[in-house]
Design an enzyme around this catalytic site. Structure first.
Site, short mmCIF file in Angstrom:
data_model
loop_
_atom_site.label_atom_id
_atom_site.label_comp_id
_atom_site.label_asym_id
_atom_site.label_seq_id
_atom_site.Cartn_x
_atom_site.Cartn_y
_atom_site.Cartn_z
N ASP A 11 -1.99 -7.37 12.69
CA ASP A 11 -1.91 -8.60 13.46
C ASP A 11 -1.32 -8.25 14.82
O ASP A 11 -1.17 -7.06 15.15
CB ASP A 11 -1.10 -9.67 12.71
CG ASP A 11 0.38 -9.33 12.60
OD1 ASP A 11 0.81 -8.23 13.01
OD2 ASP A 11 1.13 -10.19 12.09
N CYS A 68 1.76 -5.25 9.99
CA CYS A 68 2.14 -6.53 10.58
C CYS A 68 3.63 -6.44 10.88
O CYS A 68 4.22 -5.37 10.72
CB CYS A 68 1.77 -7.74 9.71
SG CYS A 68 2.73 -7.98 8.20
N GLY A 71 5.34 -6.20 7.52
CA GLY A 71 4.48 -5.51 6.56
C GLY A 71 4.20 -6.34 5.32
O GLY A 71 3.27 -6.06 4.58
N GLY A 73 3.38 -9.78 4.93
CA GLY A 73 2.26 -10.72 4.94
C GLY A 73 0.92 -10.05 4.73
O GLY A 73 0.12 -10.48 3.89
N HIS A 101 2.49 7.77 -7.72
CA HIS A 101 2.65 6.97 -8.93
C HIS A 101 1.75 5.74 -8.99
O HIS A 101 1.40 5.28 -10.08
CB HIS A 101 4.09 6.50 -9.09
CG HIS A 101 5.03 7.62 -9.41
ND1 HIS A 101 6.38 7.41 -9.62
CD2 HIS A 101 4.84 8.96 -9.53
CE1 HIS A 101 6.97 8.56 -9.86
NE2 HIS A 101 6.06 9.51 -9.81
N ASN A 102 1.39 5.17 -7.83
CA ASN A 102 0.65 3.90 -7.82
C ASN A 102 -0.78 4.03 -7.31
O ASN A 102 -1.50 3.04 -7.29
CB ASN A 102 1.40 2.87 -6.97
CG ASN A 102 2.86 2.73 -7.34
OD1 ASN A 102 3.73 2.95 -6.51
ND2 ASN A 102 3.14 2.41 -8.59
N ARG A 139 -0.69 2.45 -16.33
CA ARG A 139 -0.06 1.31 -15.67
C ARG A 139 -1.00 0.67 -14.65
O ARG A 139 -1.06 -0.55 -14.52
CB ARG A 139 1.24 1.76 -15.01
CG ARG A 139 2.23 2.24 -16.05
CD ARG A 139 3.38 3.00 -15.46
NE ARG A 139 4.23 3.51 -16.54
CZ ARG A 139 5.03 4.54 -16.42
NH1 ARG A 139 5.13 5.18 -15.28
NH2 ARG A 139 5.77 4.92 -17.44
#
Length: 145
Positions: A11, A68, A71, A73, A101-102, A139
């Site tokens: 943005d 943004c 960070g 939003g 990990h993600n 996960r």
């Protein structure tokens, strides 16, 4: 990480840092596609977050980098999409973990809270860390609703 063309979104509050991100990617010889915004004129982060998410979902780009002010939003917007795992990072250690990990496919940075030197370190870590798999895959498989 298997990098394709990197998708970018911000943005108005993230615009200046996104311009630095482009310079960084140019230095690294990495291709990118900018989904906007294209100025510091006030705008809504959700418009550009959704555009980046669709680009990833449609296979146009991978991974993404979004910015943004805080960070938060743009991260919330991105994560509304089932195929997106956007992680907010303000330090390299977090960037490492959101990849390892993600399996984050979008790096989100807070444009009002980090400088260019920190952004460089964060991007280096994000782009050079692979997903570990194993127990972490189980996960991630449980994330979609």
């Amino acid at each position: 990480m298997d990098i394709k063309t990197i998708g970018l979104a911000s943005d108005h509050a993230g615009y200046a840092l996104k311009q630095f991100v482009k310079q960084y990617l140019d230095e690294k010889g990495l291709a990118y596609k900018d989904y906007g915004t294209y100025s510091e004129e006030s705008c809504d982060y959700s418009d550009y977050g959704h555009a980046l998410a669709r680009g990833i979902e449609q296979g146009e780009v991978y991974p993404g980098i979004a910015i943004c002010g805080s960070g938060e939003g743009i991260s919330m917007t991105l994560n509304k999409h089932q195929g997106i795992r956007a992680g907010l990072s303000w330090m390299p250690e977090i960037a490492h973990l959101i990849r390892q990990h993600n399996d984050a496919n979008v790096l989100v940075m807070p444009g009002r809270f980090i400088d260019e030197a920190m952004a460089r370190r964060i991007m280096d870590e994000f782009l050079n860390t692979d997903f570990e798999g194993g127990r972490h895959q189980r996960r991630i498989d449980k994330m979609p609703v």
